[in-house]
Structure formats: C-alpha cells, structure tokens
Design an enzyme around this catalytic site. Structure first.
Site, PDB file in Angstrom:
ATOM      1  CB  THR A   1     -41.357  33.280   5.828  1.00 11.61           C
ATOM      2  OG1 THR A   1     -42.212  33.839   6.943  1.00 11.61           O
ATOM      3  CG2 THR A   1     -40.112  33.827   5.978  1.00 11.61           C
ATOM      4  CE  LYS A   2     -46.253  33.861   9.088  1.00 14.19           C
ATOM      5  NZ  LYS A   2     -45.842  35.064   9.876  1.00 14.19           N
ATOM      6  CG  ASN A   3     -48.853  29.734   2.855  1.00 16.81           C
ATOM      7  OD1 ASN A   3     -48.258  29.422   3.475  1.00 16.81           O
ATOM      8  ND2 ASN A   3     -50.044  28.490   2.520  1.00 16.81           N
TER       9      ASN A   3
END
Ligand SMILES: *Cc1c(COP(=O)(O)O)cnc(C)c1O
Length: 385
Positions: A183-185
């Site tokens: 889910t991170k950038n």
C-alpha cells in the site's frame, strides 16, 4: 451513488513491472543479485542517500538498525504512539523498552516536547515517524538528540519522497527505514530499505544476512569465492531480484504518482474546505509531504454519529476507508505490559477517536475523487448535529 466499491488502496502496477518480473524469472538469478544492486543504486541516487541496503521490509530495516546501533536490554527508545505497531515492536525485539510519547495536534507527528519529558538516564534513541508522509520537525529532534547523546533512526515508511527544509528524507547520515509494502507510495509487494552512514549500513547489511561477512550472491558469480564467515548470529532480511524488478519501474513512475497524489489532495481539501465537521490534514510551510495518507478528523460535536458509523455510512455509499492508527499505547500488549492508559497520550487517543483515512492513490480518476467528496458531504448532510 457510485455503482461499484472504491477500493481503499490498490497497487499501481503496469506492463513495465510485469515485463521486468518475467525477465527476472527467466534469468538464472532470482534472489538478491544484480537487480537488487541496480535498485539500491537508483534509489540511493534519487534520495541522495550516503549508504543503502535493500531489505524484505521496513520492519526488518528498523530491527537491524537498532541492532547496528547497539540498542540492548535495559535501554529505552522513544517512539511516538501514533504509528504502526512495528515501530515499537522492533524495540521489543532487541529487548529494549519503547517509551511511547504523544504527538503534535496539527501533524500527528512526534511532539519534541513530549519526547524531552520522556528522556531518562536509560534513553538511547528516538524513532521519529513521518506520519502520513509529513516530515517530522527534525531540527527539534536532532537538537534533543545532541543534547542527550541519543541516536536518531527515522521511520520513513510513509515518507518516499518527502523533504524537510528542502532536504530529502533519507539523505542524512543517521539511519532511516523506508517501506515498499503493497500500500505504500512505491511498492515491491513486500520490501524496504535502510539508509544512512555507509559504515553503519554495511553493518546492518551483514546483520540482515545471517551475519555473513560477504553477500551470498557474490559467492556464486565468476569473481566470487565459496568462502564466508559468520561474524554474528544475524537475520534473513534480504530483498529478492523479483521484488527489485518491480521497484526499478515503480521508481521511474514515482514522480508521476506524486504529481497525481497532490492533485487529489488539492481536490479533497477544496471539496471539504467549507465543512465545519471535517478537519483536513495540514502541510507545514517548511516541508514537502509525500502525501502517503489523507487522514481527516471529524469534529464529533458537529455530528450525530461517531467515527465508526461514519465509516459504515461511507461503505454503504461504496467508498472504502481505513484508520491509521489505533495508538500503540492502546494496543493490549503495550497497555498491559507497561500500564498505559488512553489519556497518557491525549492527542493521539483523541485523534484516533475521530480519524479516518480516505482513498489516496495514483489510480483514482477525477470521477472517483468526486465520488468520495460527494459521499462524505452526503453523510454529513444526513447526520449533522
Ligand atoms: C508500513 C509501515 C511499517 C512497516 O513496513 P513493512 O515494510 O510492512 O515492514 C513501519 N512503520 C510504519 C509507520 C508503516 O506505515
């Protein structure tokens, strides 16, 4: 109402990532090897990191970081309560005590004054977290660290890419750990890295690879040798070339991702600006946030429903949301082991009771963003106090 459910945080993977993974899978090296080296080199250059080791998670980075810094049983480490539990768990892993402190009301980042009050003769380190991608007040944290001779290791899981007073997070000589979780950038599915002083990072690399004094993959290439020695009982935290294959292309697309995130943040802040029931997130003038999360806080006195019902109402309107986070001092393990009460970190516990995170990722269309704004406005119109 939108016809289909808007997922909170799907990955943004494309053909380039898929092709690079396929190339790796049909090569004769699939674990830590040339693509991991290339990813480390590219990401280090992008961040301006003095040293970097790619790992299989940010949690691994924080753990080997603490081991490399020599944090041991009897030591105390200051951790903000408003974070993912991993930030505190790693302190437990090395047998030290995480001392949980409150956060600033505007950014929900570690409050330097709360940290100062928590310092004892046992305090060895501070782990500031760049919550939601908004950089911590690093000047105050480093001033405190200098005064009390403390180590600083940044939890930069949310902060790729973010700047504090023009300087990229991850470009300093102190340790900083990034996450490439789904889910991170930027994602490598699971993954992370540790940046900082090259000598310290090399120590962390050995600790994260069985304590072996040379990289395994070098043993198998033509220049390598079969010989290695174990210099300490290490962990198994290396990144694979399959993960790095994804990361190489995510990094090329990161500037575009960030551009889109900012557009969405601007649209949200405009869409909610006139609603007294909504407190929108801030960006202090001296920073550039990575806008990993868009966290709103409800002004509950303006509403007839609580946060949990607000989330249910958005779900009924096909909008997925999340909560970041239940403060660490309120999790049963930390609450019971150290006797914390919710009021011990009043800003964090109050924020928790009224926060929710709206969808924010580069794949959102303008229509999706409008759907979120309209759904939030509709819930408020229906449940205004
Ligand atoms: C995601 C996250 C972590 C852990 O990252 P992993 O790569 O999943 O280990 C640590 N700290 C914070 C604040 C996070 O959001």
């Amino acid at each position: 109402m939108r016809p289909d459910f808007l997922s909170f945080s799907p990955p943004s993977l494309g053909d380039a990532e898929r092709a690079e993974v396929a190339d790796t899978l049909s090569s004769d090296w699939i674990t830590t090897g040339p693509k991991t080296k290339a990813f480390e080199a590219k990401l280090s250059a992008y961040l301006g990191a003095p040293g970097m080791v790619a790992l299989n998670s940010c949690t691994a980075g924080l753990h080997v970081g603490l081991v490399a810094l020599g944090i041991r049983p009897g030591d105390e480490v200051i951790v903000p309560s408003m974070t993912f539990a991993a930030t505190a768990n790693v302190v437990e892993h090395v047998g030290a005590r995480p001392v949980l402190v409150d956060v600033c009301p505007d950014t929900l980042n570690l409050d330097p004054e709360a940290a100062a009050r928590a310092i004892s003769p046992q305090t060895r380190a501070i782990i500031p977290v760049h919550y939601a991608g908004h950089p911590v007040d690093l000047d105050s944290v480093f001033a405190l660290a200098r005064e009390h001779e403390l180590e600083v290791m940044e939890d930069a899981a949310h902060a790729l890419p973010a700047r504090y007073k023009g300087t990229m997070v991850g470009s300093r000589s102190n340790l900083a750990a990034f996450s490439f979780y789904a889910t991170k950038n930027l994602t490598t599915i699971e993954g992370g890295c540790l940046t900082g002083d090259p000598e310290l990072v090399d120590k962390a690399r050995i600790i994260g690879h069985h304590g072996m004094n040379r990289d395994a993959w070098k043993r198998f290439d033509k220049s390598g040798s079969w010989y290695y020695e174990v210099v300490l009982p290490g962990f198994k935290y290396n990144m694979t070339d399959v993960q790095a294959a994804i990361g190489l292309h995510q990094l090329e697309r990161l500037a575009g991702f960030q551009w889109r995130r900012r557009e969405i943040v601007t649209a949200y802040s405009k869409g909610f600006g006139d609603l007294p029931a909504i407190q929108t997130p801030v960006e202090r003038p001296e920073v550039e946030s990575s806008w990993h999360l868009y966290v709103i806080r409800l002004r509950l006195e303006q509403l007839r429903i609580n946060r949990n019902t607000f989330i249910e109402e958005l779900k009924r309107r096909n909008i997925g949301t999340s909560v970041h986070y239940l403060p660490v001092h309120m999790h049963p393990f930390y609450r019971d082991k150290y006797g914390y009460k919710p009021g011990d970190c009043p800003v964090a516990s109050d924020a928790f009771s009224r926060m929710l995170t709206l969808p924010l990722h580069p794949g959102l269309s303008d229509r999706d963003v409008q759907d979120v704004v309209e759904a939030v406005r509709d819930v408020i119109a229906k449940f205004e106090a």
